[in-house]
Design an enzyme around this catalytic site. Structure first.
Site, mmCIF file in Angstrom:
data_model
loop_
_atom_site.group_PDB
_atom_site.id
_atom_site.type_symbol
_atom_site.label_atom_id
_atom_site.label_comp_id
_atom_site.label_asym_id
_atom_site.label_seq_id
_atom_site.Cartn_x
_atom_site.Cartn_y
_atom_site.Cartn_z
ATOM 1 N N GLU A 470 -29.381 6.620 10.322
ATOM 2 C CA GLU A 470 -28.435 5.578 9.978
ATOM 3 C C GLU A 470 -28.564 5.268 8.484
ATOM 4 O O GLU A 470 -29.657 5.109 7.955
ATOM 5 C CB GLU A 470 -28.783 4.350 10.830
ATOM 6 C CG GLU A 470 -28.479 3.045 10.205
ATOM 7 C CD GLU A 470 -29.294 1.909 10.821
ATOM 8 O OE1 GLU A 470 -30.304 2.161 11.522
ATOM 9 O OE2 GLU A 470 -28.922 0.771 10.586
ATOM 10 N N ASP A 544 -33.115 1.933 12.131
ATOM 11 C CA ASP A 544 -34.016 0.856 11.740
ATOM 12 C C ASP A 544 -34.578 0.144 12.958
ATOM 13 O O ASP A 544 -33.938 0.076 14.001
ATOM 14 C CB ASP A 544 -33.259 -0.183 10.887
ATOM 15 C CG ASP A 544 -32.928 0.377 9.518
ATOM 16 O OD1 ASP A 544 -33.557 1.382 9.137
ATOM 17 O OD2 ASP A 544 -32.038 -0.183 8.851
ATOM 18 N N ASP A 546 -34.616 -2.805 13.715
ATOM 19 C CA ASP A 546 -34.107 -4.173 13.807
ATOM 20 C C ASP A 546 -32.903 -4.203 14.745
ATOM 21 O O ASP A 546 -32.559 -3.201 15.372
ATOM 22 C CB ASP A 546 -33.748 -4.723 12.418
ATOM 23 C CG ASP A 546 -32.645 -3.895 11.765
ATOM 24 O OD1 ASP A 546 -32.131 -2.959 12.414
ATOM 25 O OD2 ASP A 546 -32.302 -4.182 10.608
ATOM 26 N N ASP A 548 -29.673 -4.447 14.155
ATOM 27 C CA ASP A 548 -28.581 -3.547 13.795
ATOM 28 C C ASP A 548 -28.903 -2.112 14.194
ATOM 29 O O ASP A 548 -28.055 -1.387 14.717
ATOM 30 C CB ASP A 548 -28.314 -3.586 12.284
ATOM 31 C CG ASP A 548 -27.596 -4.869 11.892
ATOM 32 O OD1 ASP A 548 -27.061 -5.546 12.802
ATOM 33 O OD2 ASP A 548 -27.589 -5.195 10.688
#
Ligand code: 0RA
Length: 682
Positions: A470, A544, A546, A548
């Site tokens: 990403e 990631d 997180d 997102d």
């Protein structure tokens, strides 16, 4: 689909109303988990001449368990339970039993109780043994006692209770019938105690408890989830039967009972969808001894969920019944449109130009086909395909007549269905054009590989890995940090389509998705997908750590699940595990992949020194190429999570809930299962 440590299975605690059910010795069976007392009537195994032959049979089973139960892995282990449950289901289908109770015990044993007539216990003249003893100790003896006419459940099993006994450390049986209670126990297929008879009452039933043999099964623990899923299915497929599953230690209990049968099954699958009409289309008919049961619903999604069963066996590879069903569906829609051209509005003059094909009838369908065949022939390696040729025409004819009648009598349902199928047909034609455009575009772009892909030099897919990364900055680090011999990098820019809400032609028009498809090399679609063309046997989603990142991962998983499920089934799909923290003091640097690990490192390696510099990684982009390699990409040191698709129904429901449009069930789901979905972070 589940990630390795993500439980997606529903684990609701439903207190079952067992009190009102008729259960002989209910307190004994359901409450007292100390019923393992199998020394009660101890006698030495009988090695008389008559028994030798019997032992040979049992030994054959223990020597080659795979021949009887398919293997000694998890499926084989649970096969033991299905063997016993099938007998109880048959007893219920014959109208003699109404409740089946399974109890999982802390010692690893399991019991199956039903309130049927009870296993026969009369003494046979030739052998002097009770029928019960013969059923438990003689291979293939079941048939002599079973009434073949109602042997309708479990065409795949039916190897007999003696096989369960042979593969169990011990087995205990208790039968209530003829005003008496009969009990006997066995060990590894051999008689362990003589049958005892005590006074009973007018109640009848069978209770079988066994403990799988650790000498046979490497793993002997039963899975509550596997049992619950199949028992729920059996309750749907055999309407009116009450099936209870209890695990006292886990404090879990399920009670399954569906008055609506497979129609309830469709409603259950519909829970997370928007059906385009409220009722479930349902009909049942018998012809030439074959019973056909159908439930159909349509929703506003584009996915198909179709389940076909023969004698309660899920025929995942289809067969003659499925061919008949699909062919009938297509014919009914074509005929109905010809007879009701006004559905086309101002285009009704063009009715003769329209011809639906089977695919047009599949978008957004949820259907269950359940048939009963006296002598099913299961084919294929996994025996998941029905072979009986006569079944095709019978199913075709019944579905043709019954569904057409249903449409004629329910125009308010027929109409939205026809409109849906018409839209599917138009979409199919549009998608065909889009595919042609894609093909041409790909040809123009030369070679077909996306420009953003940094491919590896290795050409053997088994040795090649694709990292889907990403963001551009992380993509840059990954390209620099990788082992360019075996690792390819595809950076994803921009948003990934939520394919759950999008039709095929738009999916194909998305640059991101096309890059993905071209990089992987398999193409997509029922006719075009080819797993042999996969250019990598490890496809690693690297996002990631997180919210997102988790969102993007879920979107990607949804894409693979919907359009390349074989990639998941083959075990090609993985999720990378980047670290959450870097801890540094002086020259000592360590990475932590979870909060627990961070605390542990702080305590054990850094002795909670206040000179530790703790860096929380928010994104992959914060790592330099060397760090990314070391922590996340290096096959020697990284951890990968394999993505599994071991529970398709449940996974499909959950994906629809998480990614589909209906907000209400999603909210319910998230609040109820917040813990389990943590790793999916939508
Ligand atoms: C053979 C004959 C009869 C019943 C059964 C088997 C039977 C087997 C199992 C196994 C689990 N539960 C069961 N319930 C019944 C019929 C005997 C009669 O005619 O009464």
């Amino acid at each position: 689909m589940t990630e390795e440590n993500t439980t997606l299975t529903q684990t609701t605690k439903q207190e079952a109303p067992v009190k009102d059910a008729f259960l002989p010795e209910a307190s004994d069976i359901l409450e007292n988990s100390e019923i393992t007392e199998i020394h009660r009537h101890h006698t030495d195994p009988d090695y008389s001449a008559g028994n030798i032959r019997v032992l040979e049979g049992m030994e054959a089973v223990r020597k080659r368990p795979g021949m009887y139960i398919g293997g000694t892995g998890q499926a084989g282990l649970h096969h033991l339970v299905w063997e016993v449950v099938d007998n109880s289901i048959d007893e219920a289908l014959a109208g003699h039993a109404s409740v089946i109770v399974l109890n999982m015990y802390e010692d690893g044993s399991i019991s199956v109780f039903d309130d049927g007539r009870g296993i026969p216990t009369d003494i046979q003249e030739q052998t002097g043994k009770s029928a019960m003893e013969v059923i438990f100790t003689v291979l293939h003896s079941g048939g002599k006692f079973d009434k073949k006419s109602y042997k309708y459940s479990g065409g795949l099993h039916g190897v007999g209770i003696s096989v369960v006994n042979a593969l169990s450390e011990w087995t205990e049986v208790k039968v209530w019938r003829d005003g008496s209670i009969f009990e006997q126990s066995f060990r590894r297929g051999e008689k362990y105690s003589e049958m005892t008879v005590t006074e009973g009452d007018d109640r009848t039933g069978t209770y079988i408890r066994f403990k799988p043999d650790a000498e046979i099964f490497p793993e002997t623990e039963f899975s509550y989830e596997i049992l619950a899923k199949r028992l729920r299915e059996l309750a749907f497929l055999n309407k009116g039967i009450k099936i209870i599953l209890r695990n006292k230690a886990l404090r879990k209990c399920y009670s399954f009972e569906y008055a609506g049968g497979i129609s309830s099954f469709v409603e259950f699958l519909n829970e997370s969808k928007n059906p385009i009409f409220k009722d479930v289309i349902t009909f049942t008919k018998e012809k030439d001894g074959i019973e056909v049961d159908v439930a159909i619903s349509y929703n506003d999604s584009y996915a198909e969920q179709f389940f076909a069963f023969v004698n309660n066996v899920n025929t995942i590879d289809g067969g003659t019944h499925v061919v008949g069903f699909r062919s009938a569906l297509t014919k009914v829609f074509n005929k109905y449109l010809k007879e009701n051209p006004d559905i086309l509005g101002k285009n009704k003059g063009k009715v003769d130009d329209i011809k639906f094909i089977t695919d047009d009838t599949r978008e957004g369908i949820i259907a269950v086909l359940s048939i009963r065949v006296p002598e099913p022939q299961f084919e294929g390696q996994t025996k998941g395909k029905l072979g009986n040729p006569e079944v095709r025409g019978i199913v075709d004819q019944i579905v043709n007549e019954e569904l057409y009648d249903y449409f004629e009598q329910n125009p308010s349902i027929a109409r939205p269905v026809m409109e849906k199928v018409l839209l599917s047909m138009q979409a199919r034609e549009a998608a065909q054009k889009a595919r042609e455009i894609t093909r041409r575009k790909t040809a123009l772009e030369g070679g077909g590989l996306p420009g953003k892909l940094a491919d590896c030099s290795e050409k053997d897919p088994a040795k090649s890995e694709l990292f889907i990364v990403e963001g551009n900055s992380a993509g840059g680090s990954a390209k620099q940090g990788r082992d360019r011999r075996t690792q390819a990098i595809l950076p994803l820019r921009g948003k990934i389509l939520n394919v759950e809400k999008t039709r095929l032609e738009r999916v194909l028009n998305s640059d991101t998705i096309r890059d993905l498809i071209n990089a992987i090399g398999t193409n997509i679609g029922k006719d075009d997908f080819d797993i042999e063309k996969a250019r990598y046997h490890k496809i690693i989603i690297m996002t990631d750590a997180d919210v997102d990142g988790a969102h993007i991962r879920t979107l990607l998983l949804t894409f693979f699940f919907r359009y390349m499920p074989q990639i998941i089934e083959k075990g090609y799909l993985y999720a990378a595990q980047p670290p959450l923290y870097k801890l540094k003091r002086g020259k000592v640097e360590r990475y932590a992949y979870s909060d627990e690990e961070k605390d542990k490192l702080l305590a054990e390696v850094f002795e909670n020194s206040d000179k530790v510099v703790l860096q929380r990684y928010k994104g992959l982009g914060e790592m330099n190429p060397e760090q990314l390699w070391e922590t996340t990409m290096n096959p020697e040191t990284r951890t990968l999570k394999k993505i599994r698709a071991d529970d398709e129904t449940e996974a499909d429901r959950i994906f629809s809930i998480l990614m589909g449009e209906k907000v209400e069930p999603r909210r319910n789901f998230i609040t109820t299962y917040a813990k389990q979905v943590r790793n999916l972070d939508i």
